[in-house]
Motif scaffolding. Structure first.
Motif, PDB file in Angstrom:
ATOM      1  N   LEU A 105     -44.310 -17.923  41.872  1.00  0.00           N
ATOM      2  CA  LEU A 105     -42.988 -18.218  42.407  1.00  0.00           C
ATOM      3  C   LEU A 105     -42.262 -16.922  42.758  1.00  0.00           C
ATOM      4  CD1 LEU A 105     -41.960 -20.966  39.824  1.00  0.00           C
ATOM      5  CD2 LEU A 105     -42.856 -21.314  42.131  1.00  0.00           C
ATOM      6  N   THR A 106     -41.186 -17.044  43.520  1.00  0.00           N
ATOM      7  CA  THR A 106     -40.389 -15.867  43.872  1.00  0.00           C
ATOM      8  C   THR A 106     -39.640 -15.350  42.656  1.00  0.00           C
ATOM      9  OG1 THR A 106     -38.439 -17.173  44.448  1.00  0.00           O
ATOM     10  CG2 THR A 106     -40.041 -16.755  46.212  1.00  0.00           C
ATOM     11  N   ALA A 107     -39.253 -14.086  42.721  1.00  0.00           N
ATOM     12  CA  ALA A 107     -38.456 -13.498  41.632  1.00  0.00           C
ATOM     13  C   ALA A 107     -37.143 -14.255  41.477  1.00  0.00           C
ATOM     14  CB  ALA A 107     -38.185 -12.024  41.921  1.00  0.00           C
ATOM     15  N   ALA A 108     -36.525 -14.678  42.581  1.00  0.00           N
ATOM     16  CA  ALA A 108     -35.254 -15.407  42.509  1.00  0.00           C
ATOM     17  C   ALA A 108     -35.420 -16.716  41.748  1.00  0.00           C
ATOM     18  CB  ALA A 108     -34.714 -15.671  43.915  1.00  0.00           C
ATOM     19  N   THR A 109     -36.507 -17.436  42.002  1.00  0.00           N
ATOM     20  CA  THR A 109     -36.734 -18.705  41.317  1.00  0.00           C
ATOM     21  C   THR A 109     -36.983 -18.488  39.829  1.00  0.00           C
ATOM     22  OG1 THR A 109     -37.660 -19.664  43.342  1.00  0.00           O
ATOM     23  CG2 THR A 109     -38.135 -20.803  41.280  1.00  0.00           C
ATOM     24  N   LEU A 110     -37.795 -17.489  39.503  1.00  0.00           N
ATOM     25  CA  LEU A 110     -38.051 -17.190  38.091  1.00  0.00           C
ATOM     26  C   LEU A 110     -36.769 -16.742  37.394  1.00  0.00           C
ATOM     27  CD1 LEU A 110     -41.470 -15.321  38.376  1.00  0.00           C
ATOM     28  CD2 LEU A 110     -41.081 -17.605  37.423  1.00  0.00           C
ATOM     29  N   GLY A 111     -35.961 -15.932  38.067  1.00  0.00           N
ATOM     30  CA  GLY A 111     -34.701 -15.490  37.475  1.00  0.00           C
ATOM     31  C   GLY A 111     -33.752 -16.643  37.239  1.00  0.00           C
ATOM     32  N   ALA A 112     -33.694 -17.569  38.191  1.00  0.00           N
ATOM     33  CA  ALA A 112     -32.810 -18.730  38.048  1.00  0.00           C
ATOM     34  C   ALA A 112     -33.302 -19.692  36.976  1.00  0.00           C
ATOM     35  CB  ALA A 112     -32.689 -19.464  39.388  1.00  0.00           C
ATOM     36  N   PHE A 113     -34.595 -19.651  36.691  1.00  0.00           N
ATOM     37  CA  PHE A 113     -35.169 -20.536  35.679  1.00  0.00           C
ATOM     38  C   PHE A 113     -34.839 -20.087  34.258  1.00  0.00           C
ATOM     39  CE2 PHE A 113     -38.681 -21.180  32.687  1.00  0.00           C
ATOM     40  CZ  PHE A 113     -38.767 -22.561  32.667  1.00  0.00           C
ATOM     41  N   VAL A 114     -34.790 -18.779  34.026  1.00  0.00           N
ATOM     42  CA  VAL A 114     -34.698 -18.243  32.663  1.00  0.00           C
ATOM     43  C   VAL A 114     -33.244 -18.273  32.173  1.00  0.00           C
ATOM     44  CG1 VAL A 114     -35.110 -16.246  31.174  1.00  0.00           C
ATOM     45  CG2 VAL A 114     -36.729 -16.809  32.998  1.00  0.00           C
ATOM     46  N   LYS A 115     -32.958 -19.213  31.291  1.00  0.00           N
ATOM     47  CA  LYS A 115     -31.601 -19.346  30.751  1.00  0.00           C
ATOM     48  C   LYS A 115     -31.262 -18.238  29.759  1.00  0.00           C
ATOM     49  CE  LYS A 115     -31.699 -24.428  30.780  1.00  0.00           C
ATOM     50  NZ  LYS A 115     -31.570 -25.639  29.912  1.00  0.00           N
ATOM     51  N   TYR A 116     -32.276 -17.780  29.042  1.00  0.00           N
ATOM     52  CA  TYR A 116     -32.044 -16.819  27.957  1.00  0.00           C
ATOM     53  C   TYR A 116     -32.959 -15.612  28.172  1.00  0.00           C
ATOM     54  CZ  TYR A 116     -30.473 -21.347  26.264  1.00  0.00           C
ATOM     55  OH  TYR A 116     -29.883 -22.577  26.166  1.00  0.00           O
ATOM     56  N   PRO A 117     -32.543 -14.652  29.007  1.00  0.00           N
ATOM     57  CA  PRO A 117     -33.428 -13.546  29.393  1.00  0.00           C
ATOM     58  C   PRO A 117     -33.532 -12.455  28.328  1.00  0.00           C
ATOM     59  CG  PRO A 117     -31.328 -13.361  30.542  1.00  0.00           C
ATOM     60  CD  PRO A 117     -31.274 -14.649  29.766  1.00  0.00           C
ATOM     61  N   TRP A 118     -34.097 -12.821  27.204  1.00  0.00           N
ATOM     62  CA  TRP A 118     -34.334 -11.875  26.110  1.00  0.00           C
ATOM     63  C   TRP A 118     -35.426 -12.435  25.196  1.00  0.00           C
ATOM     64  CZ3 TRP A 118     -29.272 -13.793  27.004  1.00  0.00           C
ATOM     65  CH2 TRP A 118     -28.937 -14.955  26.280  1.00  0.00           C
ATOM     66  N   ASN A 153     -35.304  -5.279  25.511  1.00  0.00           N
ATOM     67  CA  ASN A 153     -35.826  -6.640  25.666  1.00  0.00           C
ATOM     68  C   ASN A 153     -34.739  -7.682  25.905  1.00  0.00           C
ATOM     69  OD1 ASN A 153     -38.305  -5.492  25.217  1.00  0.00           O
ATOM     70  ND2 ASN A 153     -38.842  -6.757  23.458  1.00  0.00           N
ATOM     71  N   GLN A 154     -33.685  -7.310  26.622  1.00  0.00           N
ATOM     72  CA  GLN A 154     -32.675  -8.298  26.992  1.00  0.00           C
ATOM     73  C   GLN A 154     -31.924  -7.832  28.231  1.00  0.00           C
ATOM     74  OE1 GLN A 154     -29.141  -8.636  24.411  1.00  0.00           O
ATOM     75  NE2 GLN A 154     -29.962  -6.937  23.203  1.00  0.00           N
ATOM     76  N   CYS A 155     -31.510  -8.789  29.042  1.00  0.00           N
ATOM     77  CA  CYS A 155     -30.715  -8.455  30.225  1.00  0.00           C
ATOM     78  C   CYS A 155     -29.758  -9.601  30.534  1.00  0.00           C
ATOM     79  CB  CYS A 155     -31.615  -8.167  31.423  1.00  0.00           C
ATOM     80  SG  CYS A 155     -32.556  -9.585  32.008  1.00  0.00           S
ATOM     81  N   ALA A 156     -28.882  -9.373  31.500  1.00  0.00           N
ATOM     82  CA  ALA A 156     -27.908 -10.393  31.886  1.00  0.00           C
ATOM     83  C   ALA A 156     -28.599 -11.535  32.615  1.00  0.00           C
ATOM     84  CB  ALA A 156     -26.841  -9.771  32.780  1.00  0.00           C
ATOM     85  N   ARG A 157     -27.971 -12.683  32.599  1.00  0.00           N
ATOM     86  CA  ARG A 157     -28.526 -13.852  33.283  1.00  0.00           C
ATOM     87  C   ARG A 157     -28.382 -13.720  34.804  1.00  0.00           C
ATOM     88  NH1 ARG A 157     -25.850 -19.164  30.940  1.00  0.00           N
ATOM     89  NH2 ARG A 157     -27.883 -20.004  30.357  1.00  0.00           N
ATOM     90  N   HIS A 158     -29.301 -14.338  35.503  1.00  0.00           N
ATOM     91  CA  HIS A 158     -29.182 -14.468  36.954  1.00  0.00           C
ATOM     92  C   HIS A 158     -28.018 -15.426  37.246  1.00  0.00           C
ATOM     93  CE1 HIS A 158     -30.139 -15.549  41.081  1.00  0.00           C
ATOM     94  NE2 HIS A 158     -31.085 -14.625  41.110  1.00  0.00           N
ATOM     95  N   PRO A 159     -27.168 -15.121  38.235  1.00  0.00           N
ATOM     96  CA  PRO A 159     -26.017 -15.998  38.515  1.00  0.00           C
ATOM     97  C   PRO A 159     -26.379 -17.464  38.770  1.00  0.00           C
ATOM     98  CG  PRO A 159     -25.769 -13.921  39.675  1.00  0.00           C
ATOM     99  CD  PRO A 159     -27.146 -13.904  39.061  1.00  0.00           C
ATOM    100  N   LEU A 160     -27.543 -17.708  39.370  1.00  0.00           N
ATOM    101  CA  LEU A 160     -27.904 -19.087  39.699  1.00  0.00           C
ATOM    102  C   LEU A 160     -28.318 -19.899  38.481  1.00  0.00           C
ATOM    103  CD1 LEU A 160     -29.816 -18.677  43.093  1.00  0.00           C
ATOM    104  CD2 LEU A 160     -27.396 -19.164  42.687  1.00  0.00           C
ATOM    105  N   VAL A 161     -28.549 -19.233  37.343  1.00  0.00           N
ATOM    106  CA  VAL A 161     -28.849 -19.962  36.105  1.00  0.00           C
ATOM    107  C   VAL A 161     -27.732 -20.944  35.784  1.00  0.00           C
ATOM    108  CG1 VAL A 161     -29.044 -19.734  33.591  1.00  0.00           C
ATOM    109  CG2 VAL A 161     -30.352 -18.227  35.079  1.00  0.00           C
ATOM    110  N   TYR A 162     -26.497 -20.538  36.038  1.00  0.00           N
ATOM    111  CA  TYR A 162     -25.349 -21.385  35.701  1.00  0.00           C
ATOM    112  C   TYR A 162     -25.363 -22.680  36.511  1.00  0.00           C
ATOM    113  CZ  TYR A 162     -23.666 -17.291  33.248  1.00  0.00           C
ATOM    114  OH  TYR A 162     -23.562 -16.226  32.373  1.00  0.00           O
ATOM    115  N   LEU A 163     -25.885 -22.607  37.735  1.00  0.00           N
ATOM    116  CA  LEU A 163     -25.956 -23.815  38.569  1.00  0.00           C
ATOM    117  C   LEU A 163     -27.100 -24.719  38.109  1.00  0.00           C
ATOM    118  CD1 LEU A 163     -25.368 -22.332  42.139  1.00  0.00           C
ATOM    119  CD2 LEU A 163     -23.732 -22.872  40.335  1.00  0.00           C
ATOM    120  N   VAL A 164     -28.213 -24.126  37.706  1.00  0.00           N
ATOM    121  CA  VAL A 164     -29.337 -24.915  37.187  1.00  0.00           C
ATOM    122  C   VAL A 164     -28.905 -25.662  35.924  1.00  0.00           C
ATOM    123  CG1 VAL A 164     -31.674 -24.820  36.229  1.00  0.00           C
ATOM    124  CG2 VAL A 164     -31.050 -23.343  38.167  1.00  0.00           C
ATOM    125  N   GLU A 165     -28.207 -24.966  35.028  1.00  0.00           N
ATOM    126  CA  GLU A 165     -27.719 -25.606  33.806  1.00  0.00           C
ATOM    127  C   GLU A 165     -26.742 -26.733  34.129  1.00  0.00           C
ATOM    128  OE1 GLU A 165     -27.683 -22.783  29.960  1.00  0.00           O
ATOM    129  OE2 GLU A 165     -26.128 -22.336  31.423  1.00  0.00           O
TER     130      GLU A 165
END
Length: 365
Positions: A105-118, A153-165
């Motif tokens: 998948l694209t990086a954008a899709t994977l980033g939007a999928f991960v709710k807890y990036p740590w 081993n942690q970073c900020a969430r992708h902005p689109l995560v909030y829309l997926v949730e």
């Protein structure tokens, strides 16, 4: 719904001049839709009950014994098994291109999928979204997306995560009520009163004198429209904080003065999820998952001892491991990796297949 949420935000960003020239609002809709479709992909059989069963196994006598050779941080990760982290593992590693990019998948899709990036040890309390084994891969995704690092081993969430949730909450909180009526877990009158208390009173006339099926269909549409507007309002309110990578609240709750989703979830928790039928089903599934893991993980540990300490390797353990077939981990792999591969096998089962596998395994014991 997820696609619509992404498009609505994309249109607003375009109006604000915040959308890059090469990006169309439809593109955001596509990314959010893909991430939302994948959001449950790492959940084991029987959902959250299955997650709890896997965690409980590692805290039990057999699980604790099998963990002893592993470093403390990896022990802690396995003992707090997360469907979210398993989901990223499936998407990025397992299917269909096993350990060659997964679904690619694209990086954008994977980033939007991960709710807890740590990882688990980055935030020892609460949920986590990445296993140690996948952190190097997610780091590449985070770098590509420009996600802010918040420490090791942690970073900020992708902005689109909030829309997926938001799409997940909006969809399932409404549909769970409708399904409960169809399954006769709750009475139609309870669902009707709940929806009428949440839907804008100006829209009530369209619900008058409808039969139960048509009422639920119409009420579902009105609720989802209402929550779509709440999502957009909440995202707009939190936009600056979200783009700075700061922890932001649930955009639906922020944008909905009636806090509809919270009220729907509270009702479902009290009246649906605690039903006797569901509880009995989950207790039975919990026991079967634990018995499967005791057999599989126990056999892998026994094989490890046999290889490293000249320990005996029983015929029963050999028979159990044959049930993994092509999923049987190579003996030369690190024990942590072997355990992960066994969990991949179990968590990837459907509910009926797990029950059949349990029966087949019991014949080997």
């Amino acid at each position: 719904m997820a696609r619509t949420f992404g498009m609505r935000v994309g249109e607003w960003l375009d109006e604000q001049g915040e959308l890059p020239r090469q990006v169309h609002p439809d593109d955001l809709g596509t990314v959010v839709q893909a991430a939302a479709l994948a959001h449950d992909i790492g959940n084991p059989p029987f959902g959250h009950s299955g997650e709890e069963a896997i965690r409980d196994f590692w805290h039990g006598e057999v699980g604790q014994m099998c963990l002893t050779p592993l470093p403390i941080n990896l022990q802690a990760e396995l003992k707090s098994f997360e469907g979210n982290a398993q989901g990223f593992r499936v998407l990025s590693q397992l299917d269909p291109n096993r350990f060659q990019g997964g679904m690619r998948l694209t990086a954008a899709t994977l980033g939007a999928f991960v709710k807890y990036p740590w990882t688990r040890d980055a935030k020892p309390r609460g949920k986590y979204g990445i296993n140690h084994s996948e952190w190097p891969l997610f780091s590449e995704v985070a770098d590509r997306l420009g996600l802010t690092s918040l420490g090791r081993n942690q970073c900020a969430r992708h902005p689109l995560v909030y829309l997926v949730e938001a799409a997940d909450d909006a969809c399932y909180s409404v549909i769970d009520i409708e399904d409960a009526v169809e399954m006769q877990v709750i009475d139609f009158e309870e669902a009707r009163d709940l929806f009428l208390a949440l839907i804008d009173p100006a829209k009530h006339p369209t619900l008058v004198d409808l039969d139960p099926h048509r009422f639920l269909y119409r009420a579902r549409g009105l609720m989802i429209d209402q929550l779509e507007e709440a999502m957009l309002a909440g995202f707009q309110t939190q936009y600056d904080a979200i783009m700075r990578g700061q922890t932001s609240g649930d955009v639906l709750s922020i944008g909905d003065p009636m806090d509809s989703v919270a009220r729907l979830k509270r009702f479902a928790s009290e009246r649906i999820y605690q039903s006797d039928r569901k509880q009995l089903h989950q207790v039975d599934a919990h026991k079967r998952i634990q018995e499967i893991l005791e057999a599989l993980i126990g056999a892998l540990y026994e094989r490890h001892l046999a290889a490293t300490q000249r320990h005996g390797f029983s015929a029963q353990a050999v028979r159990v491991l044959t049930e993994l077939k092509r999923s049987l981990p190579q003996e030369s792999l690190p024990l942590y990796t072997q355990y992960q591969l066994a969990l991949d096998h179990v968590s990837g089962m459907t509910d009926p297949y797990l029950l059949a596998f349990h029966e087949q395994l019991q014949q080997r014991l």
